[in-house]
Motif scaffolding. Structure first.
Motif, PDB file in Angstrom:
ATOM      1  N   ILE B  26       0.811  -1.221   0.000  1.00 49.76           N
ATOM      2  CA  ILE B  26       0.000   0.000   0.000  1.00 49.76           C
ATOM      3  C   ILE B  26       0.847   1.275   0.000  1.00 49.76           C
ATOM      4  CG2 ILE B  26      -2.109  -0.973   1.001  1.00 49.76           C
ATOM      5  CD1 ILE B  26      -1.132  -0.065   3.730  1.00 49.76           C
ATOM      6  N   GLU B 110       5.322  -0.939   2.658  1.00 49.16           N
ATOM      7  CA  GLU B 110       4.300  -1.189   3.675  1.00 49.16           C
ATOM      8  C   GLU B 110       3.221  -2.053   3.028  1.00 49.16           C
ATOM      9  OE1 GLU B 110       3.194   2.405   5.704  1.00 49.16           O
ATOM     10  OE2 GLU B 110       1.310   1.500   6.348  1.00 49.16           O
ATOM     11  N   PHE B 111       2.859  -3.148   3.718  1.00 48.76           N
ATOM     12  CA  PHE B 111       1.827  -4.063   3.198  1.00 48.76           C
ATOM     13  C   PHE B 111       0.549  -3.928   3.995  1.00 48.76           C
ATOM     14  CE2 PHE B 111       5.890  -5.963   2.007  1.00 48.76           C
ATOM     15  CZ  PHE B 111       5.694  -6.185   0.662  1.00 48.76           C
ATOM     16  N   GLU B 112      -0.559  -4.293   3.351  1.00 49.24           N
ATOM     17  CA  GLU B 112      -1.877  -4.225   3.987  1.00 49.24           C
ATOM     18  C   GLU B 112      -1.957  -5.249   5.118  1.00 49.24           C
ATOM     19  OE1 GLU B 112      -5.636  -3.014   1.548  1.00 49.24           O
ATOM     20  OE2 GLU B 112      -5.368  -5.185   1.477  1.00 49.24           O
TER      21      GLU B 112
END
Ligand SMILES: Nc1nc2c(ncn2[C@@H]2O[C@H](COP(=O)(O)OP(=O)(O)OP(=O)(O)O)[C@@H](O)[C@H]2O)c(=O)[nH]1
Ligand SMILES: [Mg+2]
Ligand SMILES: [Zn+2]
Lengths: 228, 112
Positions: B26, B110-112
């Motif tokens: 994201i 950054e990951f969900e």
């Protein structure tokens, strides 16, 4: 939600090719100079003149980068030197993979020095290493003496600055170009930069450039570390 | 103009990592130097265009610009060089040597 540290160079694919080229050139003991300037500063004219004047002393091959046409390669071939033309089809710079291919199409065994004439552009080519031994930036007096201050990257990264078309200063056509200002601004960015004011048209000042080339070819041939 | 090439390389790097993590990215943090700089607006535009229709479509880019450092030739201290007329903040000398510029780096995803 989670974060992950990466720490990877974004242009690493280009840099891998650049490293491969630079190792290859070092093994072959060839000097390779990446010439960068705005369109029309005189890169091709300087190269054609240099090849003709140094004939019998060193053998030069050229990789020409242009968005379109092979005009520049034709001008180089007219001097008797081998030239490979790369057309970038719109891209504003040459990339290291293109140089890997082009090197295979030059008669390297016969050459002492390979020039790369990059796409005419003072900004983008400076971000893409090609594996060259050093960069040479050309600034012609018609472009104004504020360029090192306005476009610092290429002046900071180059080993040599050629201030071209100084015949125009002598002719009084252009009096508001201060060579001393250019020298001072460039040295602020790059203490060790070699600066040669030249005219590719009248040949004024060119012998200092030739001496530097001959000395550098000799150093490369002896496998001496090139001081960037 | 070469922001297009940078956007494509960046997209490839983020996509590769996302596939490895099997997660939806994201946001991404990148950093660049003074001479290896990018234009934020153009890079975001180029990235949006390149990422359209891919799992990276809505990734937000955070771009950090690192000022180049100089080393004072008198007192040997390091400092940020914002302009060529910069003087050493420690001793006032105008004689400095530029240190190597920061490269263009994908710092973090950054990951969900
Ligand atoms: N007066 C003068 N004109 C020059 C000099 N060097 C080059 N020129 C002229 O400047 C124009 C552009 O020269 P080129 O050698 O084609 O420049 P270039 O940098 O190779 O141009 P691109 O490949 O298009 O980026 C030509 O008309 C040359 O004749 C010089 O020293 N003095
Ligand atoms: Mg040319
Ligand atoms: Zn100091």
């Amino acid at each position: 939600m989670q974060k992950k540290k990466i720490g990877k160079k974004i242009l690493s694919a280009n840099e891998e090719y650049a490293l491969k080229n630079s190792r290859f050139l070092a093994r072959q003991k060839k000097l390779c100079l990446n010439m960068i300037s705005s369109p029309g500063s005189g890169k091709t004219t300087i190269l054609a003149r240099t090849i003709s004047e140094l004939k019998g002393k060193i053998k030069i091959g050229v990789i020409e980068g242009d968005i379109q046409t092979d005009f520049d390669a034709q001008k180089i071939r007219a001097t008797g030197a081998p030239a490979v033309q790369i057309n970038t089809g719109g891209a504003c710079h040459l990339s290291a993979a293109q140089i890997s291919d082009a090197l295979q199409n030059l008669p390297l065994a016969d050459l002492d020095l390979i020039f790369i004439e990059n796409v005419g552009n003072l900004v983008c080519p400076s971000a893409f290493e090609l594996g060259e031994t050093a960069k040479v930036v050309v600034l012609s007096v018609a472009e104004g003496d504020d360029k090192p201050a306005k476009y610092p990257a290429i002046f900071a990264k180059s080993k040599v600055l050629l201030v071209n078309k100084i015949d125009l200063l002598r002719a009084g056509d252009l009096v508001d170009f201060d060579v001393e200002r250019v020298k001072a601004d460039a040295r602020k960015l790059n203490k060790g930069i070699e600066i040669f004011p030249i005219s590719a048209k009248t040949c004024e000042g060119m012998t200092y450039w030739y001496d530097w080339l001959l000395k550098s070819v000799r150093a490369q041939h002896q496998g001496l570390a090139f001081d960037r | 103009m070469h922001e297009t090439v940078i956007a494509e390389s960046l997209l490839a790097a983020i996509s590769q990592e996302a596939a490895k993590q099997s997660a939806k990215p994201i946001a991404a943090k990148i950093s660049c130097g003074t001479f290896n700089t990018v234009n934020d607006e153009i890079l975001r535009f180029a990235f949006t265009a390149a990422a359209k229709g891919t799992p990276c479509e809505n990734v937000k880019l955070q771009i950090e610009h690192k000022p180049i450092q100089g080393q004072c030739q008198k007192c040997k201290q390091n400092f940020d060089v914002e302009s060529p007329d910069k003087r050493c903040p420690h001793c006032g000398s105008g004689d400095f040597q530029l240190l190597p510029d920061a490269p263009l780096v994908l710092e973090e995803i950054e990951f969900e």
